[in-house]
Design a protein around this motif. Structure first.
Motif, PDB file in Angstrom:
ATOM      1  N   GLY A 189     -10.774  -1.081   2.444  1.00  0.00           N
ATOM      2  CA  GLY A 189     -10.180  -1.735   1.338  1.00  0.00           C
ATOM      3  C   GLY A 189     -10.518  -0.545   0.247  1.00  0.00           C
ATOM      4  O   GLY A 189     -10.862   0.639   0.623  1.00  0.00           O
ATOM      5  N   TYR A 190     -10.218  -0.838  -0.966  1.00  0.00           N
ATOM      6  CA  TYR A 190     -10.259   0.212  -2.090  1.00  0.00           C
ATOM      7  C   TYR A 190     -11.684   0.218  -2.699  1.00  0.00           C
ATOM      8  O   TYR A 190     -12.016  -0.235  -3.762  1.00  0.00           O
ATOM      9  CB  TYR A 190      -9.147  -0.183  -3.091  1.00  0.00           C
ATOM     10  N   LYS A 191     -12.796   0.598  -2.048  1.00  0.00           N
ATOM     11  CA  LYS A 191     -13.961   0.484  -2.480  1.00  0.00           C
ATOM     12  C   LYS A 191     -14.437   1.963  -2.874  1.00  0.00           C
ATOM     13  O   LYS A 191     -13.973   3.022  -2.587  1.00  0.00           O
ATOM     14  CB  LYS A 191     -15.017   0.421  -1.206  1.00  0.00           C
TER      15      LYS A 191
ATOM     16  N   LEU B 136     -12.135   7.750  -2.359  1.00  0.00           N
ATOM     17  CA  LEU B 136     -11.136   6.736  -2.067  1.00  0.00           C
ATOM     18  C   LEU B 136      -9.978   7.510  -1.811  1.00  0.00           C
ATOM     19  O   LEU B 136      -9.048   8.195  -2.617  1.00  0.00           O
ATOM     20  CB  LEU B 136     -11.125   5.792  -3.018  1.00  0.00           C
ATOM     21  N   THR B 137      -9.528   7.290  -0.527  1.00  0.00           N
ATOM     22  CA  THR B 137      -8.252   8.115  -0.170  1.00  0.00           C
ATOM     23  C   THR B 137      -7.182   7.036   0.345  1.00  0.00           C
ATOM     24  O   THR B 137      -7.550   6.350   1.417  1.00  0.00           O
ATOM     25  CB  THR B 137      -8.341   9.188   0.995  1.00  0.00           C
TER      26      THR B 137
ATOM     27  N   SER C 265       0.781  -1.155   0.025  1.00  0.00           N
ATOM     28  CA  SER C 265      -0.007  -0.214  -0.001  1.00  0.00           C
ATOM     29  C   SER C 265       0.840   1.218   0.055  1.00  0.00           C
ATOM     30  O   SER C 265       2.056   1.072   0.033  1.00  0.00           O
ATOM     31  CB  SER C 265      -0.705  -0.054   1.208  1.00  0.00           C
ATOM     32  N   THR C 266       0.305   2.213   0.277  1.00  0.00           N
ATOM     33  CA  THR C 266       1.021   3.760  -0.042  1.00  0.00           C
ATOM     34  C   THR C 266       1.480   4.121   1.555  1.00  0.00           C
ATOM     35  O   THR C 266       2.418   4.769   1.983  1.00  0.00           O
ATOM     36  CB  THR C 266       0.254   4.763  -0.234  1.00  0.00           C
TER      37      THR C 266
ATOM     38  N   VAL D 250      -6.839   3.570   3.649  1.00  0.00           N
ATOM     39  CA  VAL D 250      -7.648   2.263   3.198  1.00  0.00           C
ATOM     40  C   VAL D 250      -7.936   1.348   4.188  1.00  0.00           C
ATOM     41  O   VAL D 250      -9.146   0.727   4.349  1.00  0.00           O
ATOM     42  CB  VAL D 250      -6.498   1.771   2.336  1.00  0.00           C
ATOM     43  N   ASN D 251      -7.112   1.394   5.326  1.00  0.00           N
ATOM     44  CA  ASN D 251      -7.542   0.515   6.647  1.00  0.00           C
ATOM     45  C   ASN D 251      -8.819   0.865   7.438  1.00  0.00           C
ATOM     46  O   ASN D 251      -9.487   0.384   7.705  1.00  0.00           O
ATOM     47  CB  ASN D 251      -6.380   0.330   7.589  1.00  0.00           C
TER      48      ASN D 251
END
Length: 282
Positions: A155-157, A145-146, A60-61, A150-151
């Motif tokens: 998720g990437y929703k 979506l930032t 992830s980033t 993500v946590n």
């Protein structure tokens, strides 16, 4: 590279002036050669913290550091002549408060030559955006979506469906009022992107937010087919460089093992013998 009158560098004010006009073309870049290519065609180049995933193999980033952003920012700056360079503030570099954000944003701009920084978040970042812009640091905001959250998002929703759209619309208005010069909208429904674009005075830059935005951005490794771990629905592959590179590397390895490379034309001959001077003393 020097900036001539014919290739005058784009500024944050120039990006704002494009609101409602011809769509802004934006891409990420992380290296000098790629920056040179993008600079020829795009209005804005983002040195994104996506570099952690596409070049450094991070999951992830979140593991991206200031040092990584500075290294890649310096490389990209060397390849730009015209496009506005924006650089991401990495996770943990600004959330503590405006003073922390200013120290790190000022460092990024001073050490890379970036023209602006980008940060993620809505209402919680309003004070920070105002603090930075009042002190000479242009800010591009990022909602929907930032990836650094993500946590929390699970998720990437897609974000902003149903009643949650009101939250994002309110965040967008607040961030624009705080002084951001542009707003990235990532992975939000088309109707919400259209509404926000109509309601705020700064350009919206979509990534998975439809053509309703004032411009578009993609991760360059995604659109060139270099990053193949996954492909979001909103990405169009304009090339398959990863596949082509795989075939080229396979051909090279096969040629080496078969003795076909290097061929005679790739080799250097022996040094020529020194010429006689004819100076015998007879």
């Amino acid at each position: 590279m020097s900036v001539s009158a014919a290739t005058r560098a784009i500024t944050p004010q120039g990006i704002v002036a494009r609101k409602g006009g011809a769509p802004l073309a934006c891409l990420t870049a992380y290296t000098t050669p790629m920056a040179r290519l993008v600079d020829r065609h795009c209005d804005l180049v983002l040195v994104g913290d996506s570099v952690g995933m596409v070049l450094h193999g991070l999951p992830s980033t979140l593991g991206v550091t200031m040092e990584m952003m500075i290294l890649h920012g310096q490389a990209v700056r060397r390849g730009l002549d015209r496009a506005l360079m924006v650089i991401d503030l990495p996770f943990g570099a600004y959330e503590e408060g405006p003073q922390q954000a200013f120290r790190n944003a000022a460092r990024l701009m001073a050490e890379t030559g970036a023209g602006a920084v980008k940060l993620e978040g809505g209402a919680a970042m309003v004070e920070t955006v105002g603090f930075l812009t009042a002190r000479g640091i242009p800010v591009m905001a990022h909602l929907g979506l930032t990836p650094q959250a993500v946590n929390v998002l699970g998720g990437y929703k897609v974000q902003g469906r149903g009643e949650d759209g009101e939250r994002i619309a309110a965040d967008a208005a607040a961030i624009a009022d705080a002084g951001a010069f542009a707003l990235v909208l990532e992975k939000v429904p088309q109707d919400l992107a259209r509404r926000i674009t109509a309601e705020i005075a700064i350009p919206t830059i979509g990534i998975g937010a439809s053509a309703a935005c004032d411009g578009q951005i993609l991760v360059i490794d995604d659109m060139l087919g270099l990053f193949a771990d996954f492909q979001p629905k909103f990405v169009r592959r304009y090339a398959e460089l990863g596949r082509d590179a795989d075939a080229a590397i396979a051909a090279y390895a096969a040629d080496v093992r078969a003795g076909r490379f290097p061929a005679p034309e790739h080799a250097f001959g022996d040094a020529p013998a020194p010429r006689s001077t004819g100076s015998d003393a007879g």
